[in-house]
Write a protein that holds these residues in place. Structure first.
Motif, PDB file in Angstrom:
ATOM      1  N   ASP A   1       0.841  -1.482   0.094  1.00  0.00           N
ATOM      2  CA  ASP A   1      -0.174  -0.102   0.068  1.00  0.00           C
ATOM      3  C   ASP A   1       1.282   0.951  -0.124  1.00  0.00           C
TER       4      ASP A   1
ATOM      5  N   ALA B   1      -7.581  -2.263  -4.214  1.00  0.00           N
ATOM      6  CA  ALA B   1      -7.744  -1.189  -4.110  1.00  0.00           C
ATOM      7  C   ALA B   1      -6.332  -0.416  -4.853  1.00  0.00           C
ATOM      8  N   GLN B   2      -5.278  -1.830  -4.301  1.00  0.00           N
ATOM      9  CA  GLN B   2      -4.025  -1.005  -5.142  1.00  0.00           C
ATOM     10  C   GLN B   2      -3.614  -1.431  -6.858  1.00  0.00           C
TER      11      GLN B   2
END
Length: 119
Positions: free
Chosen positions: A6, A60-61
């Motif tokens: 992240d 999400a990444q």
């Protein structure tokens, strides 16, 4: 491990945003671009190494990386146009220098009189 991924992806997004702002300014220095591009490349290498080691990207990444890719697609033509403009100016300077050098002689200048030796 996901937190580290992240952090890498978010840092790359931050650098891409800063690069986009720098490139959009007309009077920005390309040297600044190079520093940001080098730092981004370092992050990409780290990210690639982690993926090669078997780490997986979250959804999400992946979305953030897609935004980074879209920004890259917008930046490349702008950077290429700027590069071509600089190359054009360099060519004009070199052409002017050759023209000036063709009229200069290494001998005496006859008290400021100009003798055209190019025929």
């Amino acid at each position: 491990m996901t937190l580290e991924m992240d952090g890498l992806v978010e840092r790359m997004l931050d650098l891409t945003t800063r690069l986009e702002k720098a490139v959009s300014q007309k009077d920005s220095e390309p040297d600044e671009w190079l520093l940001l591009l080098d730092e981004r490349q370092n992050l990409m290498n780290q990210l690639d190494g982690r993926i090669q080691a078997g780490e997986k990207l979250s959804e999400a990444q992946t979305m953030l990386l897609m935004h980074i890719h879209e920004a890259n697609q917008r930046l490349q033509p702008v950077m290429l146009n700027r590069k071509q403009g600089v190359e054009k100016k360099l060519m004009e300077i070199q052409r002017n220098k050759v023209a000036v050098d063709a009229y200069h002689e290494t001998g005496p200048n006859a008290y400021g009189a100009f003798f055209d030796s190019k025929k």
